[in-house]
Design a protein around this motif. Structure first.
Motif, short mmCIF file in Angstrom:
data_model
loop_
_atom_site.label_atom_id
_atom_site.label_comp_id
_atom_site.label_asym_id
_atom_site.label_seq_id
_atom_site.Cartn_x
_atom_site.Cartn_y
_atom_site.Cartn_z
N UNK A 54 0.83 -1.21 0.00
CA UNK A 54 0.00 0.00 0.00
C UNK A 54 0.87 1.26 0.00
N UNK A 55 1.91 1.26 0.81
CA UNK A 55 2.82 2.40 0.90
C UNK A 55 3.49 2.67 -0.45
N UNK A 56 4.03 1.62 -1.07
CA UNK A 56 4.72 1.79 -2.35
C UNK A 56 3.76 2.20 -3.46
N UNK A 57 2.56 1.62 -3.48
CA UNK A 57 1.56 2.03 -4.49
C UNK A 57 1.20 3.50 -4.33
N UNK A 58 0.99 3.94 -3.09
CA UNK A 58 0.64 5.34 -2.84
C UNK A 58 1.80 6.26 -3.23
N UNK A 59 3.01 5.84 -2.94
CA UNK A 59 4.19 6.63 -3.29
C UNK A 59 4.29 6.78 -4.80
N UNK A 60 4.09 5.67 -5.52
CA UNK A 60 4.17 5.69 -6.98
C UNK A 60 3.05 6.54 -7.59
N UNK A 61 1.83 6.34 -7.12
CA UNK A 61 0.68 7.10 -7.66
C UNK A 61 0.78 8.58 -7.36
N UNK A 62 1.31 8.92 -6.20
CA UNK A 62 1.40 10.32 -5.80
C UNK A 62 2.64 11.02 -6.32
N UNK A 63 3.51 10.27 -7.00
CA UNK A 63 4.76 10.81 -7.53
C UNK A 63 5.53 11.58 -6.47
N UNK A 64 5.65 10.97 -5.28
CA UNK A 64 6.38 11.61 -4.19
C UNK A 64 7.61 10.78 -3.84
N UNK A 65 8.55 11.41 -3.24
CA UNK A 65 9.78 10.74 -2.83
C UNK A 65 9.78 10.64 -1.31
N UNK A 66 9.87 9.43 -0.80
CA UNK A 66 9.93 9.22 0.64
C UNK A 66 10.66 7.92 0.93
N UNK A 67 10.98 7.67 2.17
CA UNK A 67 11.73 6.49 2.55
C UNK A 67 10.95 5.20 2.37
N UNK A 68 11.60 4.11 2.65
CA UNK A 68 11.01 2.78 2.51
C UNK A 68 10.30 2.37 3.80
N UNK A 69 9.15 1.74 3.67
CA UNK A 69 8.40 1.27 4.84
C UNK A 69 8.33 -0.26 4.89
#
Length: 73
Positions: A54-69
């Motif tokens: 869920x975290x990675x999908x949201x990161x990809x869809x939102x085109x944001x850069x953040x750490x790994x969960x």
């Protein structure tokens, strides 16, 4: 009229927590090909748990850069 109120353990029979429902969806959903790498983090998609997916999908869809969960990190 006598109305029977079920005991707390009876009422929870078959009830799953949100985390259990999310994991069941992840387990029964389409699975990635063996060795498929995540487009967001350095882990294989198959190594993600439901939160990591869920975290990675949201990161990809939102085109944001953040750490790994991911728990595999």
């Amino acid at each position: 009229m006598n109305i029977r109120v079920p005991h707390a353990t009876e009422a929870r029979t078959g009830v799953r927590s949100p985390a259990e429902r999310a994991q069941a969806l992840a387990d029964t959903g389409p699975q990635p090909r063996d060795g498929a790498m995540c487009a967001v983090c350095p882990h294989a998609v198959a190594r993600h748990d439901s939160v990591g997916l869920r975290f990675c999908h949201a990161t990809l869809r939102g085109s944001i850069s953040r750490g790994c969960a991911c728990r595999s990190s």
